[in-house]
Each structure stands twice: as C-alpha cells, then as structure tokens.
Scaffold this motif. Structure first.
Motif, PDB file in Angstrom:
ATOM      1  N   PHE A   1       0.847  -1.184   0.000  1.00  0.00           N
ATOM      2  CA  PHE A   1       0.000   0.000   0.000  1.00  0.00           C
ATOM      3  C   PHE A   1       0.884   1.236   0.000  1.00  0.00           C
ATOM      4  O   PHE A   1       2.038   1.191   0.421  1.00  0.00           O
ATOM      5  N   ALA A   2       0.330   2.323  -0.504  1.00  0.00           N
ATOM      6  CA  ALA A   2       1.064   3.590  -0.567  1.00  0.00           C
ATOM      7  C   ALA A   2       0.100   4.716  -0.262  1.00  0.00           C
ATOM      8  O   ALA A   2      -1.104   4.597  -0.474  1.00  0.00           O
ATOM      9  N   GLY A   3       0.628   5.796   0.246  1.00  0.00           N
ATOM     10  CA  GLY A   3      -0.203   6.952   0.517  1.00  0.00           C
ATOM     11  C   GLY A   3      -0.990   6.811   1.806  1.00  0.00           C
ATOM     12  O   GLY A   3      -0.691   5.976   2.663  1.00  0.00           O
ATOM     13  N   SER A   4      -2.016   7.638   1.944  1.00  0.00           N
ATOM     14  CA  SER A   4      -2.794   7.688   3.170  1.00  0.00           C
ATOM     15  C   SER A   4      -4.247   7.983   2.862  1.00  0.00           C
ATOM     16  O   SER A   4      -4.557   8.712   1.923  1.00  0.00           O
ATOM     17  N   VAL A   5      -5.133   7.411   3.645  1.00  0.00           N
ATOM     18  CA  VAL A   5      -6.572   7.682   3.504  1.00  0.00           C
ATOM     19  C   VAL A   5      -6.997   8.780   4.458  1.00  0.00           C
ATOM     20  O   VAL A   5      -7.674   9.731   4.091  1.00  0.00           O
ATOM     21  N   SER A   6      -6.603   8.657   5.712  1.00  0.00           N
ATOM     22  CA  SER A   6      -7.088   9.586   6.733  1.00  0.00           C
ATOM     23  C   SER A   6      -5.969  10.153   7.581  1.00  0.00           C
ATOM     24  O   SER A   6      -6.228  10.735   8.623  1.00  0.00           O
ATOM     25  N   GLY A   7      -4.728   9.975   7.142  1.00  0.00           N
ATOM     26  CA  GLY A   7      -3.622  10.438   7.950  1.00  0.00           C
ATOM     27  C   GLY A   7      -3.221   9.434   9.006  1.00  0.00           C
ATOM     28  O   GLY A   7      -2.421   9.736   9.890  1.00  0.00           O
ATOM     29  N   GLY A   8      -3.776   8.232   8.961  1.00  0.00           N
ATOM     30  CA  GLY A   8      -3.383   7.192   9.895  1.00  0.00           C
ATOM     31  C   GLY A   8      -4.512   6.576  10.682  1.00  0.00           C
ATOM     32  O   GLY A   8      -4.347   5.531  11.311  1.00  0.00           O
ATOM     33  N   CYS A   9      -5.704   7.189  10.645  1.00  0.00           N
ATOM     34  CA  CYS A   9      -6.798   6.736  11.508  1.00  0.00           C
ATOM     35  C   CYS A   9      -7.372   5.375  11.102  1.00  0.00           C
ATOM     36  O   CYS A   9      -7.504   4.486  11.929  1.00  0.00           O
ATOM     37  N   VAL A  10      -7.748   5.210   9.859  1.00  0.00           N
ATOM     38  CA  VAL A  10      -8.476   4.002   9.460  1.00  0.00           C
ATOM     39  C   VAL A  10      -7.701   3.141   8.467  1.00  0.00           C
ATOM     40  O   VAL A  10      -8.270   2.260   7.838  1.00  0.00           O
ATOM     41  N   GLU A  11      -6.409   3.380   8.335  1.00  0.00           N
ATOM     42  CA  GLU A  11      -5.625   2.659   7.333  1.00  0.00           C
ATOM     43  C   GLU A  11      -5.728   1.140   7.476  1.00  0.00           C
ATOM     44  O   GLU A  11      -5.922   0.430   6.500  1.00  0.00           O
ATOM     45  N   ALA A  12      -5.586   0.629   8.690  1.00  0.00           N
ATOM     46  CA  ALA A  12      -5.583  -0.822   8.887  1.00  0.00           C
ATOM     47  C   ALA A  12      -6.891  -1.445   8.426  1.00  0.00           C
ATOM     48  O   ALA A  12      -6.896  -2.487   7.755  1.00  0.00           O
ATOM     49  N   ALA A  13      -8.023  -0.816   8.771  1.00  0.00           N
ATOM     50  CA  ALA A  13      -9.323  -1.348   8.372  1.00  0.00           C
ATOM     51  C   ALA A  13      -9.505  -1.298   6.856  1.00  0.00           C
ATOM     52  O   ALA A  13     -10.026  -2.232   6.245  1.00  0.00           O
TER      53      ALA A  13
ATOM     54  N   GLN B   1     -16.883   2.375  18.099  1.00  0.00           N
ATOM     55  CA  GLN B   1     -16.420   2.194  16.729  1.00  0.00           C
ATOM     56  C   GLN B   1     -15.162   3.018  16.474  1.00  0.00           C
ATOM     57  O   GLN B   1     -14.243   2.589  15.786  1.00  0.00           O
ATOM     58  N   ALA B   2     -15.116   4.223  17.052  1.00  0.00           N
ATOM     59  CA  ALA B   2     -13.961   5.092  16.830  1.00  0.00           C
ATOM     60  C   ALA B   2     -12.676   4.415  17.286  1.00  0.00           C
ATOM     61  O   ALA B   2     -11.666   4.404  16.582  1.00  0.00           O
ATOM     62  N   TRP B   3     -12.696   3.804  18.466  1.00  0.00           N
ATOM     63  CA  TRP B   3     -11.490   3.141  18.960  1.00  0.00           C
ATOM     64  C   TRP B   3     -11.170   1.888  18.147  1.00  0.00           C
ATOM     65  O   TRP B   3     -10.021   1.546  17.946  1.00  0.00           O
ATOM     66  N   ASP B   4     -12.205   1.186  17.647  1.00  0.00           N
ATOM     67  CA  ASP B   4     -11.977  -0.031  16.864  1.00  0.00           C
ATOM     68  C   ASP B   4     -11.163   0.255  15.605  1.00  0.00           C
ATOM     69  O   ASP B   4     -10.297  -0.527  15.209  1.00  0.00           O
ATOM     70  N   VAL B   5     -11.448   1.374  14.924  1.00  0.00           N
ATOM     71  CA  VAL B   5     -10.766   1.669  13.663  1.00  0.00           C
ATOM     72  C   VAL B   5      -9.694   2.742  13.813  1.00  0.00           C
ATOM     73  O   VAL B   5      -9.101   3.155  12.836  1.00  0.00           O
ATOM     74  N   GLY B   6      -9.472   3.187  15.029  1.00  0.00           N
ATOM     75  CA  GLY B   6      -8.415   4.172  15.233  1.00  0.00           C
ATOM     76  C   GLY B   6      -8.869   5.597  15.054  1.00  0.00           C
ATOM     77  O   GLY B   6      -8.132   6.423  14.538  1.00  0.00           O
ATOM     78  N   LEU B   7     -10.106   5.911  15.440  1.00  0.00           N
ATOM     79  CA  LEU B   7     -10.625   7.274  15.327  1.00  0.00           C
ATOM     80  C   LEU B   7     -10.913   7.863  16.712  1.00  0.00           C
ATOM     81  O   LEU B   7     -12.019   8.308  16.976  1.00  0.00           O
ATOM     82  N   PRO B   8      -9.967   7.891  17.608  1.00  0.00           N
ATOM     83  CA  PRO B   8     -10.233   8.421  18.936  1.00  0.00           C
ATOM     84  C   PRO B   8     -10.570   9.900  18.934  1.00  0.00           C
ATOM     85  O   PRO B   8     -11.146  10.410  19.898  1.00  0.00           O
ATOM     86  N   CYS B   9     -10.219  10.599  17.859  1.00  0.00           N
ATOM     87  CA  CYS B   9     -10.531  12.032  17.791  1.00  0.00           C
ATOM     88  C   CYS B   9     -11.945  12.263  17.278  1.00  0.00           C
ATOM     89  O   CYS B   9     -12.376  13.408  17.151  1.00  0.00           O
ATOM     90  N   GLY B  10     -12.693  11.198  16.982  1.00  0.00           N
ATOM     91  CA  GLY B  10     -14.044  11.367  16.466  1.00  0.00           C
ATOM     92  C   GLY B  10     -14.031  11.661  14.982  1.00  0.00           C
ATOM     93  O   GLY B  10     -13.042  11.479  14.293  1.00  0.00           O
ATOM     94  N   GLY B  11     -15.154  12.137  14.471  1.00  0.00           N
ATOM     95  CA  GLY B  11     -15.245  12.461  13.050  1.00  0.00           C
ATOM     96  C   GLY B  11     -16.033  11.426  12.278  1.00  0.00           C
ATOM     97  O   GLY B  11     -16.580  10.481  12.849  1.00  0.00           O
ATOM     98  N   LYS B  12     -16.129  11.601  10.976  1.00  0.00           N
ATOM     99  CA  LYS B  12     -16.899  10.724  10.107  1.00  0.00           C
ATOM    100  C   LYS B  12     -16.162  10.567   8.791  1.00  0.00           C
ATOM    101  O   LYS B  12     -15.774  11.563   8.173  1.00  0.00           O
ATOM    102  N   ILE B  13     -15.947   9.336   8.377  1.00  0.00           N
ATOM    103  CA  ILE B  13     -15.216   9.058   7.144  1.00  0.00           C
ATOM    104  C   ILE B  13     -15.969   8.033   6.320  1.00  0.00           C
ATOM    105  O   ILE B  13     -16.468   7.038   6.856  1.00  0.00           O
ATOM    106  N   GLU B  14     -16.060   8.302   5.023  1.00  0.00           N
ATOM    107  CA  GLU B  14     -16.629   7.335   4.083  1.00  0.00           C
ATOM    108  C   GLU B  14     -15.559   6.999   3.054  1.00  0.00           C
ATOM    109  O   GLU B  14     -14.950   7.901   2.468  1.00  0.00           O
ATOM    110  N   VAL B  15     -15.316   5.714   2.852  1.00  0.00           N
ATOM    111  CA  VAL B  15     -14.296   5.259   1.903  1.00  0.00           C
ATOM    112  C   VAL B  15     -14.941   4.306   0.919  1.00  0.00           C
ATOM    113  O   VAL B  15     -15.574   3.327   1.325  1.00  0.00           O
ATOM    114  N   PHE B  16     -14.789   4.592  -0.371  1.00  0.00           N
ATOM    115  CA  PHE B  16     -15.321   3.706  -1.403  1.00  0.00           C
ATOM    116  C   PHE B  16     -14.172   2.902  -1.994  1.00  0.00           C
ATOM    117  O   PHE B  16     -13.161   3.470  -2.412  1.00  0.00           O
ATOM    118  N   LEU B  17     -14.324   1.575  -2.019  1.00  0.00           N
ATOM    119  CA  LEU B  17     -13.293   0.683  -2.537  1.00  0.00           C
ATOM    120  C   LEU B  17     -13.738   0.056  -3.848  1.00  0.00           C
ATOM    121  O   LEU B  17     -14.822  -0.509  -3.929  1.00  0.00           O
TER     122      LEU B  17
END
Length: 307
Positions: free
Chosen positions: A2-14, A39-55
């Motif tokens: 993988f290369a680059g970043s989706v959220s700066g590190g928050c949800v990359e693993a998922a 859910q935030a802690w499960d995917v690494g979003l402890p700062c909160g927020g909302k993200i939608e990713v289309f694969l």
C-alpha cells in the motif's frame, strides 16, 4: 503493498484489510466509519469524526490512459459512480457516459476539473466521486547555483518535477542535481520548448542579467502560475524598468515576485529555499492572498554570495 494515506493514519488498517478482500474477488463497497466511541477506537478514530471510503478495483485500460495523460500534461478526471460502481475517465468535450457535459452532473464535473479540486458531486440523487488527475506540477529554475540545489530538493518533496536551465555546463551537472532534468540551452530557448502552463512555476536565480531577463520575458508571456526573481530591491527596480521598455505593463510586471520568497527573515541558503518554496505554495493555493510585489526577502537578508 500500500502507498499513501486515507485519513492520515486513523483508518488505514481497516481499509487495507477490506482492500485485500476486494482483490481476492470481493465486490466494490462503501465503508463508513462514524463517531461513536466504541467504533472510533476499533478503527483508530479516537478524535471522532466521520469518514466514508469507497473501494473499487481500477481497470487496467483506465490506469494506462491516466499514465498517458500525465505524460502528455493533460488534466482529466477519474469518475466513480458510488451507486452503480461504474468508473470512467472524463475529459472536456469527449463522449462521457457517467456525466455528459450538457447535463447538470456534467457541468458540476467540469467545474471540479477547472478548479483542480477532487470532490464528491451529488446531483439529482446521483453520487459521483470526481478524482481530478491534473497535469504534473513543474518548477523551472534558471541558474544552477547553490540556492537551486536546496530549492530543488524541497520542490521534489512538494511534488514538483524540477527542471534546471543553465547554459553553463560546469554549473548544471548530474552530481549537483542528481534528480532534476538539466537543460543547457539559453533560458529563452529552453522556455520556448517547455511552454510553461498554469501548472508551472518559474524562478530565476542566476543573478546574471544575460540569463535572468530573457527568462523573465519568456515567463511573462506564458501562463505559469508563479514567477520569482532573485535580487535586491534596487536590482528589481532596474530590471522592471528594462522589462517595461520591452513593452510589459505594470499589471504584467506585478506577476513577478521579487525579491523572491516570503519575508521570514531568511539568512542561510536552506532558509531562503524554504521561503521561496513557501511563496510558490502560497501562490498556488491562495492566489488571491499574494503579497505586495515589493515584498519578499529584503536585500539585507540575502547571503552575500547571492546579493
């Protein structure tokens, strides 16, 4: 890989896990991560927020065309219909299926391309992600001086293709500029070949009027988004008078950032390179906030070798 970043590190693993499932034969899907604490802690979003990713998997013919467009310096858009999963490359004036130009969706895509801004477009219950793939950014530097070496390194980090123009072959060497494209023609000849467009910045650093001024004339006659010139205020004033005699108006001459660079109190060569790169980024991202043409680095702040 993988290369680059989706959220700066928050949800990359998922996202990486879901992408692996897609490559193993899965279907395109939209992933949504909300702001609930669990859910935030499960995917690494402890700062909160909302993200939608289309694969979705990109078809090879589309990727090949993207590479060709980049080489030809053509800006296009990669469209993905988030409802149907359909993908296509979109170019103005071409037969586009997902977003025909006469329709509101097509007009919205055209505006995104003109603004060079990737975005989600929602029109009449349609949801289309517009990934603008613009022509590569270029930095053309006239004068293969010591300052150019520092500036070239920073520009590369910022995503610019670096081209160094200097007819003096002893200055423009691969040892001094291992990753830049070197052109040993006179600046006016080189810029005529390069044809600077609105994705190009031109900086003249040779501090030699025989090189700098032909380069400035060529740059002023182009669509480049930034023109910078090294030199003290007195040098800038003399240069502007000579350029005015060439027929350039005050409005045209105001395009020149000189003395070059943001006024950050730079003293050393690396600091000067940072100030120049900062001004280039400012001109690209916030063109309406351009500093006064008389601003920039003061001559007293220039290292003696570059005054």
């Amino acid at each position: 890989r993988f290369a680059g970043s989706v959220s700066g590190g928050c949800v990359e693993a998922a996202v990486i896990q879901a992408a692996a499932e897609l490559l193993a034969g899965g279907q395109p899907q939209a992933l949504q991560y909300g702001i609930s604490t669990e859910q935030a802690w499960d995917v690494g979003l402890p700062c909160g927020g909302k993200i939608e990713v289309f694969l979705a998997q990109a078809p090879q013919p589309l990727l090949k065309r993207l590479v060709e467009a980049q080489r030809a310096r053509v800006s296009i858009a990669y469209l993905t219909d988030l409802v149907t999963g359909e993908q296509e490359l979109w170019e103005p004036g071409k037969g586009n299926r997902i977003a025909p130009e006469p329709e509101p969706l097509g007009q919205a895509v055209l505006r995104a391309v003109q603004q060079e801004l990737s975005q989600l477009v929602e029109v009449e219950a349609r949801r289309v992600f517009v990934h603008v793939v613009a022509a590569p950014l270029r930095l053309v530097v006239v004068g293969a001086v010591h300052l150019t070496q520092a500036l070239a390194a920073l520009a590369e980090l910022a995503g610019f293709e670096v081209i160094v123009v200097d007819p003096r072959t002893a200055f423009g060497t691969t040892e001094r500029f291992p990753r830049a494209t070197l052109i040993h023609d006179w600046p006016d000849v080189a810029l005529a070949q390069l044809q600077p467009d609105r994705r190009t910045a031109v900086v003249v650093l040779s501090h030699d009027a025989k090189l700098d001024e032909p380069a400035l004339v060529a740059a002023l006659r182009s669509e480049c988004f930034y023109i910078g010139a090294l030199g003290s205020r007195r040098t800038q004033q003399s240069r502007r008078r000579r350029l005015a005699e060439e027929g350039f108006s005050e409005t045209e001459l105001a395009r020149i950032h000189g003395p070059v660079g943001l006024d950050i109190g730079a003293l050393t060569t690396p600091e000067m390179a940072i100030s120049i790169m900062g001004e280039i980024i400012q001109a690209r991202r916030r063109p309406a906030e351009r500093n006064d043409p008389a601003g920039g680095l003061r001559s007293a702040e220039l290292p003696a070798a570059n005054r």
